[in-house]
Structures are given as structure tokens and as C-alpha cells.
Design a protein around this motif. Structure first.
Motif, short mmCIF file in Angstrom:
data_model
loop_
_atom_site.label_atom_id
_atom_site.label_comp_id
_atom_site.label_asym_id
_atom_site.label_seq_id
_atom_site.Cartn_x
_atom_site.Cartn_y
_atom_site.Cartn_z
N ASP A 33 -16.80 -30.73 -13.50
CA ASP A 33 -15.34 -30.90 -13.44
C ASP A 33 -14.65 -29.55 -13.24
OD1 ASP A 33 -15.67 -33.58 -13.80
OD2 ASP A 33 -15.17 -33.59 -15.94
N ALA A 34 -15.19 -28.52 -13.87
CA ALA A 34 -14.61 -27.18 -13.72
C ALA A 34 -14.72 -26.71 -12.28
CB ALA A 34 -15.31 -26.20 -14.66
N MET A 35 -15.86 -26.97 -11.63
CA MET A 35 -16.04 -26.58 -10.23
C MET A 35 -15.07 -27.33 -9.32
SD MET A 35 -18.33 -24.24 -9.84
CE MET A 35 -18.77 -24.42 -8.12
N VAL A 36 -14.87 -28.61 -9.56
CA VAL A 36 -13.93 -29.39 -8.75
C VAL A 36 -12.52 -28.86 -8.91
CG1 VAL A 36 -12.90 -31.68 -8.45
CG2 VAL A 36 -15.37 -31.46 -8.77
N ALA A 37 -12.13 -28.56 -10.18
CA ALA A 37 -10.79 -28.03 -10.44
C ALA A 37 -10.60 -26.68 -9.74
CB ALA A 37 -10.57 -27.88 -11.95
N ALA A 38 -11.63 -25.84 -9.75
CA ALA A 38 -11.54 -24.53 -9.09
C ALA A 38 -11.43 -24.69 -7.58
CB ALA A 38 -12.76 -23.70 -9.45
N TYR A 39 -12.19 -25.63 -7.01
CA TYR A 39 -12.14 -25.85 -5.57
C TYR A 39 -10.75 -26.32 -5.14
CZ TYR A 39 -12.92 -28.12 -1.08
OH TYR A 39 -12.81 -28.50 0.25
N LYS A 40 -10.18 -27.29 -5.86
CA LYS A 40 -8.86 -27.81 -5.50
C LYS A 40 -7.80 -26.72 -5.58
CE LYS A 40 -9.68 -32.63 -6.83
NZ LYS A 40 -9.25 -33.74 -7.73
N LYS A 41 -7.93 -25.87 -6.59
CA LYS A 41 -6.97 -24.77 -6.73
C LYS A 41 -7.16 -23.76 -5.61
CE LYS A 41 -5.31 -21.38 -10.08
NZ LYS A 41 -5.50 -20.82 -11.45
N MET A 43 -8.42 -24.30 -2.58
CA MET A 43 -8.04 -24.89 -1.29
C MET A 43 -6.59 -25.37 -1.29
SD MET A 43 -10.78 -24.40 0.36
CE MET A 43 -10.42 -25.31 1.86
N ARG A 44 -5.92 -25.26 -2.46
CA ARG A 44 -4.52 -25.72 -2.60
C ARG A 44 -4.38 -27.18 -2.17
NH1 ARG A 44 -1.16 -20.45 -0.29
NH2 ARG A 44 -2.06 -18.94 -1.78
N ASN A 45 -5.29 -27.98 -2.66
CA ASN A 45 -5.28 -29.40 -2.35
C ASN A 45 -5.61 -30.17 -3.63
OD1 ASN A 45 -5.30 -31.91 -1.16
ND2 ASN A 45 -7.20 -31.61 -0.01
N LYS A 46 -4.64 -30.21 -4.53
CA LYS A 46 -4.86 -30.83 -5.84
C LYS A 46 -4.90 -32.37 -5.77
CE LYS A 46 -2.78 -27.02 -8.43
NZ LYS A 46 -1.77 -26.62 -9.43
N GLU A 47 -4.46 -32.93 -4.64
CA GLU A 47 -4.40 -34.39 -4.54
C GLU A 47 -5.70 -35.00 -4.04
OE1 GLU A 47 -1.80 -35.90 -5.70
OE2 GLU A 47 -0.81 -33.97 -6.09
N ALA A 48 -6.65 -34.19 -3.64
CA ALA A 48 -7.91 -34.72 -3.10
C ALA A 48 -8.65 -35.53 -4.15
CB ALA A 48 -8.78 -33.57 -2.60
N THR A 49 -9.10 -36.73 -3.74
CA THR A 49 -9.79 -37.62 -4.68
C THR A 49 -11.27 -37.82 -4.33
OG1 THR A 49 -9.09 -39.54 -3.37
CG2 THR A 49 -7.66 -38.87 -5.19
N ASN A 50 -11.71 -37.26 -3.19
CA ASN A 50 -13.08 -37.49 -2.74
C ASN A 50 -13.96 -36.25 -2.91
OD1 ASN A 50 -11.60 -36.11 -0.76
ND2 ASN A 50 -12.95 -36.80 0.89
N ILE A 51 -13.57 -35.37 -3.87
CA ILE A 51 -14.32 -34.14 -4.11
C ILE A 51 -15.12 -34.27 -5.41
CG2 ILE A 51 -14.15 -31.65 -4.44
CD1 ILE A 51 -13.28 -32.61 -1.68
N GLU A 52 -16.36 -33.84 -5.36
CA GLU A 52 -17.19 -33.83 -6.55
C GLU A 52 -18.15 -32.64 -6.50
OE1 GLU A 52 -20.21 -36.85 -6.99
OE2 GLU A 52 -20.08 -37.33 -4.84
N ALA A 53 -18.63 -32.25 -7.69
CA ALA A 53 -19.59 -31.15 -7.80
C ALA A 53 -20.92 -31.70 -8.28
CB ALA A 53 -19.07 -30.08 -8.75
N ILE A 54 -21.99 -31.18 -7.74
CA ILE A 54 -23.34 -31.63 -8.10
C ILE A 54 -24.15 -30.42 -8.56
CG2 ILE A 54 -25.46 -32.72 -7.28
CD1 ILE A 54 -23.78 -34.22 -5.23
#
Length: 411
Positions: A33-41, A43-54
């Protein structure tokens, strides 16, 4: 993919699980979840819903992936991918399937590490708070053992495992010295949820501590043969406990005292030599009150009121037992009242005899004298009225006779 811990990551997660008691699955989920939050921040795309970290626990590599739907004609690059591009990733893919594309940005390691640290720290705190909350919610209303840490603003701080509990001054035994480092048995009184760790309130003066100690020391109570009906306590001074046996062959009081007083002595020692009166419970209020006032002897008990919300009794004791029945500063009768639920008024034999004598001598005599005085006054009023009527009748007769004589002379 970003390497964040090598082969030691799995061991680190397992060690953290042992130390903090937090499941490894929760830790892995928090890290992703931390990686997903960092990625969205990033990429400045906080609305993305199809992002996940593995995360690959064995290699210690973690990557960010975007899930896209395979379509013939792409209308949204963020959520869709063409069939031709998808087949370059997987030849067996078909239209309508989903594929995962790694979108981990270059130079993402430092940003991801900072975000992961923040989110992971927050999640660990939340997990610890929930663990403590659930654990002590289950312990609420039970006895536990802790270690005294320190005294702050008259509050005693007691460590009871995963958290420090607070013992307010009103829940402490008067005159007791609480030395840091000493072990102490406390009653978990309440658990309050806060933004940080839950606040646990404990007591060393609660009456339920006595119940727990008796249940630990007396097997008959734990087995349900002997039952504790009521407890009244003034911590540090004296306790009264009412017990009842469900087996006629088992003496409830004797079971609590134990062979040669061994059981009760252990409890008294635990309570720092607090005096304990073991009272035999009875459904008969008179017998129950007599037992509750022990060790004082009782001459008689009169029930003054026995209805809902009003239970009052008058107790008469020998003259030499009055101070014992009342107790120092009224302690014995006060504890008996709390134990039985009856309001108890105590008088000595002499006090009762004087009260009865005064009542018998004064009240009837006053009533009789008042009655006679009222009758004499009434009789006197009747006689005066009758005399006045007689006088009035004589005057009328004289006036009539005088008028007749005057009429005769005129004729």
C-alpha cells in the motif's frame, strides 16, 4: 522492480511479527500500500484505481503494476491495452482479459523508501493499537498481574504487558506505598480507545479483586459448589463477603477459611493484612442481617419496612456489643448495609427499653387528658346554653303577663 531488502526481507518481516505480534501478511500488505501511495503521489494521479504493488518476499524485490483490459480499439490508455500489444506480453491473451504491466518509474527507490517508511510506521501503530484494544477489552472485568513503573501526579503507572495502565488515586489502597519494580495484582476496570494506544484503567481497591482471589484460592468456588453472593469492601481496612453453599454437605464458610485457615491467610496476605469477615448468606433477611453484623452478637431484629426501594430494619444488641456492632466510625454497620442492601438502625437493650418506656408513659396519658378536657368543655357549653334558654323563656312569660294586665285596666 526495486530491491528493498534482498533475501533478508522475509526474515526481517518474521522477526517483526515475533516482536510486535503483528501478522506478516499485514506487514506485506502495508508495504505494498505504501508503494502504491508513493507511485500515485509521484505520478500526480491520486485517482488511479488500477494500480497495485507486488512484493517477492524471497528476492526482496517490489514493483508497481498497472492492470489493463485487453480491447481491440483503445479508448483510454490508462485502463486499456490493444490486443496486439498484449500479445507481445502473453501470446495466449484474448480480448477482454486483463494484463499487468510494470510501471515502476526509474529513480523511484528513494521516494518509495520514504513513503514506505511513513505508511508502514502508521500501519504498525494501528495494528498495535488494535491488538492491545482487543486484548484488554477481553480482559476488562478480570484480574491481571503487572509491574509498577512509576508514580505520576498521584497516578500509579503499571505495565501489564503490551501497554502501561493507569491506576488513579481513588483506585489505590489508602496508605499503600507503590514502589517501582514491584509486582502487583490489579483489576482491569475500563479500556478507553484513543488515537494512540488504548488507555487502560486498573484498580487495586475494587471489591472484585477479593472475588478473584477467593476464586483462585477456593476450589469449591471455582467448581460452583460455593457461591459468592455479595461483597462489600473498604480497601485497606475491612471486607465482608457473603457466601452460600449449593451442597448441604459443604460448609461455605469453612471452605473459604480452609484447613487451619490456610486459604484465608493467603488472601489476607495478598491484600496486605486487610481484615476479612466471611458471612454465611441467607434468604431470610433477619438471619442475613444477624450474620452480616458479626462478630457482634444480636438480641433481636425487627423489620420496619420491606418493599421495593425501602428495606429498613431495627437491630437490638447487648449494651457491651453496641460499639462492636457499629464499628469504628460506623464501619461495621456500613459494610453490613452494603452487603445486605438493608438500612440498619442499631440500638442497645438499655436504649430500647428507655425508648419504649417513654413511649408507653407519655403518649397515652396526654391523649386521655385531652379527651376529658374536651368533654368537660362541651358539657359546660351545653349547660350554659340550656340555662340561657330558660332565662329567655321566663322573660318572655313575664312580658306577656304584663301586657295582659295593661289591657284589662284600659277596658
Amino acid at each position: 522492480m526495486i530491491k528493498i531488502g534482498g533475501g533478508n526481507l522475509n526474515e526481517a518481516l518474521e522477526e517483526l511479527e515475533r516482536e510486535r505480534g503483528i501478522s506478516k501478511d499485514v506487514l506485506v500488505s502495508s508495504l505494498c500500500d505504501a508503494m502504491v501511495a508513493a507511485y500515485k503521489k509521484h505520478m500526480r494521479n491520486k485517482e488511479a484505481t488500477n494500480i497495485e504493488a507486488i512484493l517477492d518476499e524471497q528476492s526482496g524485490e517490489i514493483g508497481v503494476f498497472s492492470t489493463k483490459v485487453v480491447v481491440k480499439d483503445v479508448e483510454d490508455d490508462e485502463t486499456q491495452i490493444s490486443l496486439d500489444e498484449a500479445k507481445e506480453i502473453d501470446e495466449d491473451v484474448e480480448e477482454g482479459d486483463e494484463v499487468k504491466l510494470e510501471v515502476t518509474p526509474e529513480q523511484f527507490g528513494r521516494i518509495a523508501a520514504q513513503a514506505a517508511k511513513q505508511v508502514l510506521t502508521q500501519r504498525i501503530r494501528e495494528a498495535e493499537r488494535n491488538l492491545v484494544l482487543n486484548e484488554f477489552l477481553d480482559k476488562k472485568g478480570t484480574l491481571t498481574t503487572g509491574i509498577i513503573q512509576r508514580v505520576e501526579n498521584r497516578n500509579v503507572i503499571v505495565n501489564i504487558g503490551k501497554t502501561d495502565a493507569i491506576m488513579p488515586q481513588k483506585e489505590q489502597i489508602p496508605g499503600e506505598y507503590y514502589k517501582p519494580g514491584n509486582r502487583i495484582r490489579v483489576f482491569v476496570l475500563n479500556v478507553k480507545e484513543t488515537t494512540r494506544l488504548p488507555q487502560v484503567i486498573v484498580s487495586h481497591a475494587h471489591a472484585e479483586i477479593v472475588r478473584e482471589l477467593f476464586e483462585l484460592e477456593v476450589p469449591e468456588i471455582e467448581d460452583g459448589i460455593v457461591e459468592i453472593k455479595s461483597i462489600s469492601r473498604e480497601a485497606g481496612y475491612r471486607t465482608k463477603i457473603a457466601v452460600w453453599s449449593n451442597d448441604p454437605e459443604v460448609d461455605s464458610v469453612g471452605a473459604c477459611i480452609g484447613p487451619r485457615g490456610s486459604r484465608i491467610q493467603t488472601i489476607v496476605s495478598e491484600l496486605k493484612n486487610e481484615k476479612i469477615d466471611i458471612v454465611r448468606y441467607s434468604e431470610d433477611p433477619v438471619e442475613y442481617i444477624v450474620n452480616a453484623l458479626s462478630p457482634a452478637r444480636v438480641v433481636s431484629v425487627d423489620i420496619m419496612a420491606d418493599e421495593e426501594g425501602a428495606h429498613e430494619a431495627m437491630v437490638v444488641v447487648p449494651d457491651d456489643q453496641l460499639s462492636l456492632a457499629i464499628g469504628r466510625e460506623g464501619q461495621n454497620v456500613r459494610l453490613a448495609h452494603k452487603l445486605t442492601g438493608w438500612k440498619i438502625d442499631i440500638k442497645s437493650v438499655t436504649q430500647m427499653e428507655k425508648a419504649e418506656a417513654a413511649h408507653t408513659y407519655e403518649e397515652p396519658e396526654e391523649v386521655v387528658e385531652d379527651d376529658f378536657e374536651q368533654e368537660d368543655e362541651l358539657q359546660q357549653e351545653i349547660e350554659e346554653e340550656m340555662n340561657q334558654q330558660a332565662i329567655d323563656e321566663e322573660d318572655i312569660q313575664e312580658e306577656v303577663a304584663a301586657e295582659d294586665e295593661t289591657s284589662s285596666e284600659e277596658e
